[in-house]
Structures are given as structure tokens and as C-alpha cells.
Motif scaffolding. Structure first.
Motif, PDB file in Angstrom:
ATOM      1  N   GLN A 181      84.513 -33.212  10.647  1.00 51.09           N
ATOM      2  CA  GLN A 181      85.317 -34.229   9.968  1.00 51.09           C
ATOM      3  C   GLN A 181      86.353 -34.813  10.921  1.00 51.09           C
ATOM      4  O   GLN A 181      86.522 -36.028  10.997  1.00 51.09           O
ATOM      5  N   GLY A 224      81.569 -37.877   0.142  1.00 48.30           N
ATOM      6  CA  GLY A 224      81.741 -38.845  -0.936  1.00 48.30           C
ATOM      7  C   GLY A 224      80.396 -39.468  -1.241  1.00 48.30           C
ATOM      8  O   GLY A 224      79.553 -39.626  -0.363  1.00 48.30           O
ATOM      9  N   GLY A 282      85.119 -29.518  -0.298  1.00 51.53           N
ATOM     10  CA  GLY A 282      86.224 -30.470  -0.242  1.00 51.53           C
ATOM     11  C   GLY A 282      87.376 -29.945   0.593  1.00 51.53           C
ATOM     12  O   GLY A 282      87.939 -30.653   1.425  1.00 51.53           O
ATOM     13  N   LYS A 333      89.681 -32.860   1.639  1.00 54.26           N
ATOM     14  CA  LYS A 333      89.575 -33.856   0.575  1.00 54.26           C
ATOM     15  C   LYS A 333      89.407 -33.154  -0.764  1.00 54.26           C
ATOM     16  O   LYS A 333      89.421 -31.935  -0.841  1.00 54.26           O
ATOM     17  N   ARG A 371      83.797 -31.951  -3.254  1.00 56.65           N
ATOM     18  CA  ARG A 371      82.665 -32.727  -2.759  1.00 56.65           C
ATOM     19  C   ARG A 371      81.369 -32.038  -3.142  1.00 56.65           C
ATOM     20  O   ARG A 371      81.242 -30.824  -3.036  1.00 56.65           O
TER      21      ARG A 371
END
Length: 97
Positions: free
Chosen positions: A14, A22, A73, A78, A81
Motif C-alpha cells: 500500500q 475498494g 482494512g 483504511k 475491505r
């Protein structure tokens, strides 16, 4: 222990810009052929898994089921996910190990 290694590798990918997460980004990467590996949450809904496996098969990308949606996630910094796509061959090899 393996889950920690996968989460670590996902975080690195990432940060390096070699991961897409996403719904839209994952499907876009799979359809464009950029995806090398699809990491799918173990607790993803059956219909979501079916669709992702189908798209991965069309793209020629391998699929690994690992971690939960919350853990995926968290690994990439984030919200939850369902799937993360790795677009780099070396990161894909690291995660498959």
C-alpha cells in the motif's frame, strides 16, 4: 503468525502504491489486467467471493483468502475491505509465501 506477515506485506505494498483496495479500484485493476494477486477476506459474503473469483480468473490473477475484512482494512490503513489487489509481482510473491 502467517496473518501478521500477510498484513505487513499488504501495508508495504500500500505504501509503495502497488495495492488497490475498494470495490471500484479492485474491479478496475482486475479488468485492466494489472492485477497479479487478489487477496480476499475469509469472511467476505459468498456472492462477493464468487464475483471476485470470476474476475480474477478472467484476469489471470491468483487468489489468496486471508485475514478478515477488518484485518485487511487495518493492514492498509483504511476501513474494512473485502478484497485487495496487488499489482506488483514481487509483493505478490511475498504474500503467497
Amino acid at each position: 503468525m502467517a496473518g501478521n506477515n500477510i498484513a505487513f506485506a499488504l501495508g508495504l505494498a500500500q505504501k509503495a502504491g502497488k495495492a488497490a483496495s475498494g470495490d471500484f479500484a479492485v474491479k478496475s485493476a482486475l479488468k485492466s489486467g494489472k492485477a497479479k494477486l487478489l487477496v480476499l477476506a475469509e469472511d467476505a459474503a459468498p456472492n462477493s467471493k464468487k464475483e471476485m473469483y470470476y474476475l480474477a480468473e478472467l484476469a489471470g490473477a491468483e487468489v489468496v483468502e486471508a485475514l478478515t475484512r477488518a484485518e485487511l482494512g487495518y493492514a492498509v490503513g483504511k476501513a474494512q475491505r473485502t478484497a485487495i489487489v496487488i499489482t506488483d509481482t514481487n509483493f505478490a510473491k511475498m504474500i503467497k509465501k
